[in-house]
Design a protein around this motif. Structure first.
Motif, PDB file in Angstrom:
ATOM      1  N   MET A 153      42.018  49.080  36.351  1.00  0.00           N
ATOM      2  CA  MET A 153      41.292  47.879  36.759  1.00  0.00           C
ATOM      3  C   MET A 153      41.833  47.331  38.071  1.00  0.00           C
ATOM      4  N   ARG A 154      40.914  46.929  38.930  1.00  0.00           N
ATOM      5  CA  ARG A 154      41.292  46.325  40.205  1.00  0.00           C
ATOM      6  C   ARG A 154      41.158  44.809  40.117  1.00  0.00           C
ATOM      7  N   LEU A 155      41.838  44.126  41.018  1.00  0.00           N
ATOM      8  CA  LEU A 155      41.851  42.660  40.974  1.00  0.00           C
ATOM      9  C   LEU A 155      40.452  42.097  41.174  1.00  0.00           C
ATOM     10  N   PHE A 156      39.768  42.549  42.205  1.00  0.00           N
ATOM     11  CA  PHE A 156      38.463  41.978  42.533  1.00  0.00           C
ATOM     12  C   PHE A 156      37.359  42.896  42.034  1.00  0.00           C
ATOM     13  N   ASP A 157      36.504  42.355  41.162  1.00  0.00           N
ATOM     14  CA  ASP A 157      35.401  43.132  40.629  1.00  0.00           C
ATOM     15  C   ASP A 157      34.147  42.887  41.463  1.00  0.00           C
ATOM     16  N   GLU A 158      33.076  43.562  41.110  1.00  0.00           N
ATOM     17  CA  GLU A 158      31.803  43.361  41.795  1.00  0.00           C
ATOM     18  C   GLU A 158      31.269  41.971  41.478  1.00  0.00           C
ATOM     19  N   GLY A 159      30.720  41.290  42.466  1.00  0.00           N
ATOM     20  CA  GLY A 159      30.174  39.965  42.195  1.00  0.00           C
ATOM     21  C   GLY A 159      29.827  39.208  43.453  1.00  0.00           C
ATOM     22  N   GLU A 160      29.146  38.126  43.267  1.00  0.00           N
ATOM     23  CA  GLU A 160      28.746  37.226  44.335  1.00  0.00           C
ATOM     24  C   GLU A 160      29.136  35.812  43.925  1.00  0.00           C
ATOM     25  N   PRO A 161      29.417  34.937  44.840  1.00  0.00           N
ATOM     26  CA  PRO A 161      29.569  35.170  46.273  1.00  0.00           C
ATOM     27  C   PRO A 161      30.974  35.664  46.606  1.00  0.00           C
ATOM     28  N   SER A 162      31.205  35.932  47.894  1.00  0.00           N
ATOM     29  CA  SER A 162      32.532  36.333  48.330  1.00  0.00           C
ATOM     30  C   SER A 162      33.494  35.144  48.247  1.00  0.00           C
ATOM     31  N   ILE A 163      34.783  35.434  48.226  1.00  0.00           N
ATOM     32  CA  ILE A 163      35.809  34.395  48.106  1.00  0.00           C
ATOM     33  C   ILE A 163      36.709  34.473  49.329  1.00  0.00           C
ATOM     34  N   PRO A 164      36.515  33.623  50.332  1.00  0.00           N
ATOM     35  CA  PRO A 164      37.365  33.667  51.526  1.00  0.00           C
ATOM     36  C   PRO A 164      38.756  33.115  51.247  1.00  0.00           C
ATOM     37  N   LEU A 165      39.767  33.817  51.750  1.00  0.00           N
ATOM     38  CA  LEU A 165      41.160  33.409  51.576  1.00  0.00           C
ATOM     39  C   LEU A 165      41.857  33.422  52.933  1.00  0.00           C
ATOM     40  N   LYS A 166      42.934  32.661  53.028  1.00  0.00           N
ATOM     41  CA  LYS A 166      43.727  32.678  54.261  1.00  0.00           C
ATOM     42  C   LYS A 166      45.174  33.010  53.918  1.00  0.00           C
ATOM     43  N   LEU A 167      45.814  33.750  54.813  1.00  0.00           N
ATOM     44  CA  LEU A 167      47.199  34.151  54.605  1.00  0.00           C
ATOM     45  C   LEU A 167      48.117  32.967  54.918  1.00  0.00           C
ATOM     46  N   LEU A 168      48.928  32.580  53.934  1.00  0.00           N
ATOM     47  CA  LEU A 168      49.856  31.463  54.103  1.00  0.00           C
ATOM     48  C   LEU A 168      51.251  31.935  54.504  1.00  0.00           C
ATOM     49  N   ARG A 169      51.705  33.027  53.879  1.00  0.00           N
ATOM     50  CA  ARG A 169      53.039  33.562  54.172  1.00  0.00           C
ATOM     51  C   ARG A 169      53.015  35.062  53.937  1.00  0.00           C
ATOM     52  N   SER A 170      53.927  35.771  54.594  1.00  0.00           N
ATOM     53  CA  SER A 170      54.054  37.203  54.363  1.00  0.00           C
ATOM     54  C   SER A 170      55.492  37.636  54.583  1.00  0.00           C
ATOM     55  N   GLU A 171      55.872  38.691  53.870  1.00  0.00           N
ATOM     56  CA  GLU A 171      57.236  39.207  53.947  1.00  0.00           C
ATOM     57  C   GLU A 171      57.204  40.672  53.551  1.00  0.00           C
ATOM     58  N   ALA A 172      57.941  41.504  54.275  1.00  0.00           N
ATOM     59  CA  ALA A 172      58.045  42.920  53.943  1.00  0.00           C
ATOM     60  C   ALA A 172      59.413  43.197  53.337  1.00  0.00           C
TER      61      ALA A 172
END
Length: 202
Positions: A153-172
């Protein structure tokens, strides 16, 4: 100030979130451990779907009782209020556990309006999806593993509408895992092909 709802998920490069116990552990290190435990410091309530609750309840009480290296974190989880979503009546053996009386969006909105510490989820993909769709999730923490699992199973399934997100923080991390934190994007970017082409000459 309202409570914050945060969800954390182990996820593969191709978006799989199912059965992380089969592909996650080779990438676990101190950096990831610190990231996971830090997310619990301000948490007062844990939200669960039934399957994730069963997995946690089948492991963490035993680790607390064993008194080993994980006992402190296990006790922290046990002491938190735990709310479980399910369509059928459940037997909840782990202390401080209760079954939600209402749907995910309804219960989460009510909890957010109350004073107190933050609300967290770990796993519980169906609950995460519903919170995202309802606009109730404040932060989505994705620990992206550099492996294509290619099944599950993947996190995002098929569906409407789209869900816009913004990156707040990142770390490698040294293992190649990316710790990405997203929040809702209330003013997502716009534009089409012409606007994209126009930027090439800039």
């Amino acid at each position: 100030m309202s409570r914050k709802i945060t969800a954390s998920l182990f996820i593969s490069l191709d978006g799989v979130v199912e059965a992380p116990d089969q592909w996650h552990f080779p990438y676990f290190n101190d950096e990831m451990g610190a990231a996971v435990s830090a997310g619990m410091n301000s948490t007062e309530i844990l939200l669960f779907g039934r399957r994730t609750y069963d997995s946690f309840a089948g492991a963490w009480p035993e680790r607390e009782a064993a008194g080993g290296q994980e006992a402190g974190f296990a006790q922290q989880l046990g002491d938190m209020r735990k709310i479980v979503f399910s369509r059928r009546q459940l037997d909840l053996p782990w202390r401080n556990s209760e079954q939600a009386s209402g749907d995910v969006a309804e219960v989460a909105a009510a909890l957010k309006s109350e004073p107190g510490g933050d609300i967290s989820l770990s796993g519980s993909v169906s609950v995460v999806r519903q919170l995202l769709a309802a606009g109730l999730l404040d932060e989505l923490h994705l620990l992206v593993h550099p492996v294509a699992v290619r099944k599950g199973m993947r996190l995002f399934d098929e569906g409407e509408p789209s869900i816009p997100l913004k990156l707040l923080r990142s770390e490698a991390f040294a293992t190649g895992v990316l710790n990405l934190v997203y929040g809702p994007d209330t003013a997502p970017p716009t534009g089409g092909y012409e606007e994209a082409v126009a930027t090439l000459g800039e």
